[in-house]
Design a protein around this motif. Structure first.
Motif, mmCIF file in Angstrom:
data_model
loop_
_atom_site.group_PDB
_atom_site.id
_atom_site.type_symbol
_atom_site.label_atom_id
_atom_site.label_comp_id
_atom_site.label_asym_id
_atom_site.label_seq_id
_atom_site.Cartn_x
_atom_site.Cartn_y
_atom_site.Cartn_z
ATOM 1 N N LEU A 1 16.348 102.783 87.207
ATOM 2 C CA LEU A 1 17.051 102.404 88.538
ATOM 3 C C LEU A 1 17.418 104.069 89.030
ATOM 4 O O LEU A 1 18.167 103.933 90.028
ATOM 5 C CB LEU A 1 17.803 101.503 88.669
ATOM 6 C CG LEU A 1 17.420 100.082 88.414
ATOM 7 C CD1 LEU A 1 18.531 99.088 88.682
ATOM 8 C CD2 LEU A 1 16.172 99.619 89.314
ATOM 9 N N ASP B 1 11.664 103.032 96.169
ATOM 10 C CA ASP B 1 12.609 102.890 97.097
ATOM 11 C C ASP B 1 12.210 103.419 98.514
ATOM 12 O O ASP B 1 13.020 102.869 99.451
ATOM 13 C CB ASP B 1 14.131 103.515 96.401
ATOM 14 C CG ASP B 1 14.474 102.611 95.461
ATOM 15 O OD1 ASP B 1 14.566 101.131 95.517
ATOM 16 O OD2 ASP B 1 15.119 103.166 94.412
ATOM 17 N N THR C 1 18.615 106.278 94.368
ATOM 18 C CA THR C 1 18.073 105.281 95.034
ATOM 19 C C THR C 1 18.574 105.112 96.493
ATOM 20 O O THR C 1 17.814 104.867 97.472
ATOM 21 C CB THR C 1 18.544 103.977 94.296
ATOM 22 O OG1 THR C 1 19.988 104.219 94.192
ATOM 23 C CG2 THR C 1 18.059 103.843 93.123
ATOM 24 N N ASN D 1 22.201 98.731 99.475
ATOM 25 C CA ASN D 1 22.319 97.672 98.684
ATOM 26 C C ASN D 1 22.899 96.553 99.320
ATOM 27 O O ASN D 1 23.189 96.477 100.484
ATOM 28 C CB ASN D 1 23.196 98.397 97.661
ATOM 29 C CG ASN D 1 24.531 98.300 97.767
ATOM 30 O OD1 ASN D 1 24.931 98.474 99.035
ATOM 31 N ND2 ASN D 1 25.585 98.347 96.845
ATOM 32 N N TYR E 1 19.428 95.364 100.244
ATOM 33 C CA TYR E 1 18.804 96.035 99.316
ATOM 34 C C TYR E 1 19.088 95.624 97.981
ATOM 35 O O TYR E 1 20.147 95.481 97.690
ATOM 36 C CB TYR E 1 18.468 97.366 99.108
ATOM 37 C CG TYR E 1 17.163 97.839 98.887
ATOM 38 C CD1 TYR E 1 16.175 98.512 99.687
ATOM 39 C CD2 TYR E 1 16.754 98.127 97.489
ATOM 40 C CE1 TYR E 1 15.183 98.956 99.385
ATOM 41 C CE2 TYR E 1 15.756 98.427 97.087
ATOM 42 C CZ TYR E 1 14.886 99.000 97.998
ATOM 43 O OH TYR E 1 13.465 99.560 97.578
ATOM 44 N N ASN E 2 18.247 95.015 97.280
ATOM 45 C CA ASN E 2 18.228 94.417 95.912
ATOM 46 C C ASN E 2 17.970 92.827 95.556
ATOM 47 O O ASN E 2 17.785 92.425 94.502
ATOM 48 C CB ASN E 2 19.467 94.860 94.948
ATOM 49 C CG ASN E 2 19.355 96.116 94.705
ATOM 50 O OD1 ASN E 2 18.313 96.798 94.655
ATOM 51 N ND2 ASN E 2 20.667 96.829 94.782
ATOM 52 N N SER F 1 13.643 94.182 94.490
ATOM 53 C CA SER F 1 13.090 94.954 93.434
ATOM 54 C C SER F 1 13.381 94.271 92.109
ATOM 55 O O SER F 1 14.439 93.776 91.856
ATOM 56 C CB SER F 1 13.595 96.297 93.318
ATOM 57 O OG SER F 1 15.107 96.343 93.370
ATOM 58 N N MET G 1 14.375 93.228 88.915
ATOM 59 C CA MET G 1 15.278 93.978 87.834
ATOM 60 C C MET G 1 14.582 93.504 86.573
ATOM 61 O O MET G 1 14.752 94.224 85.576
ATOM 62 C CB MET G 1 16.747 93.400 87.937
ATOM 63 C CG MET G 1 17.393 93.837 89.325
ATOM 64 S SD MET G 1 17.447 95.847 89.360
ATOM 65 C CE MET G 1 16.541 96.094 90.937
#
Length: 192
Positions: A7, A20, A50, A105, A132-133, A150, A152
């Motif tokens: 990441l 990203d 990121t 984020n 984001y995430n 994204s 993980m």
């Protein structure tokens, strides 16, 4: 010692990240489609790859559409809830007020003490909010939040596979996984 960055990117070191820049572009394209022309960006730390990539992709898409985002609408902050909250408040105090906020984020916009209600703004109506995430809590907020997913799990699995290969003597190449925009109620259209 063999290693794989996860990441984060740094120089030529092997890494596994989400694409990203593409994620930032996906957010920008979504907001542009909804009619937003004056966004604000909670850009995260200025040293994190990121944060830089997500912000760069977002800004490039707005500029390509003919709506460059001014520097005063892009503020760096920490990835923690308090810093993100404070940055969102500062952005919402600028003039003209952003009609949409992109936080690189999910912590900033999902803070329990969100600034929107205190400012008389309804998320998804008066201001679009995108994170984001896709952390689990954002789907359960009073106004479920639009975000970029994204995986993980896939990032971790891919990094482990690359590390095992590298420990076995094979060269390791960096890998960028494709993000997905998850649209929820927090990103409504620009009001007339």
């Amino acid at each position: 010692m063999p290693f794989i960055l996860v990441l984060r990117r740094a120089g030529e070191h092997p890494s596994v990240t989400c694409d990203d820049e593409m994620g930032g572009r996906l957010v920008a394209e979504h907001l542009l489609f909804l009619g937003h022309r004056t966004p604000g960006v909670v850009a995260g730390p200025a040293y994190a790859s990121t944060a830089l990539d997500r912000t760069a992709g977002f800004l490039a898409a707005f500029a390509a559409a003919g709506y460059p985002v001014s520097n005063e609408k892009v503020l760096h902050s920490g990835f923690d809830v308090t810093a993100g909250h404070d940055t969102a408040v500062r952005l919402l105090a600028t003039s003209p007020r952003p009609t949409a906020l992109f936080a690189v984020n999910d912590d900033a916009p999902s803070a329990p003490s969100q600034p929107y209600g205190r400012l008389g703004l309804t998320v998804g109506e008066d201001v679009a909010v995108v994170g984001y995430n896709d952390v689990p809590v954002v789907a359960s907020l009073p106004v479920p939040m639009t975000t970029v997913r994204s995986s993980m799990h896939q990032v971790g699995r891919t990094a482990l596979e690359l590390l095992v290969d590298r420990l076995g003597g094979a060269p390791a190449e960096s890998c960028r996984l494709e993000p997905t925009l998850i649209v929820r109620a927090s990103s409504g259209p620009q009001r007339p």
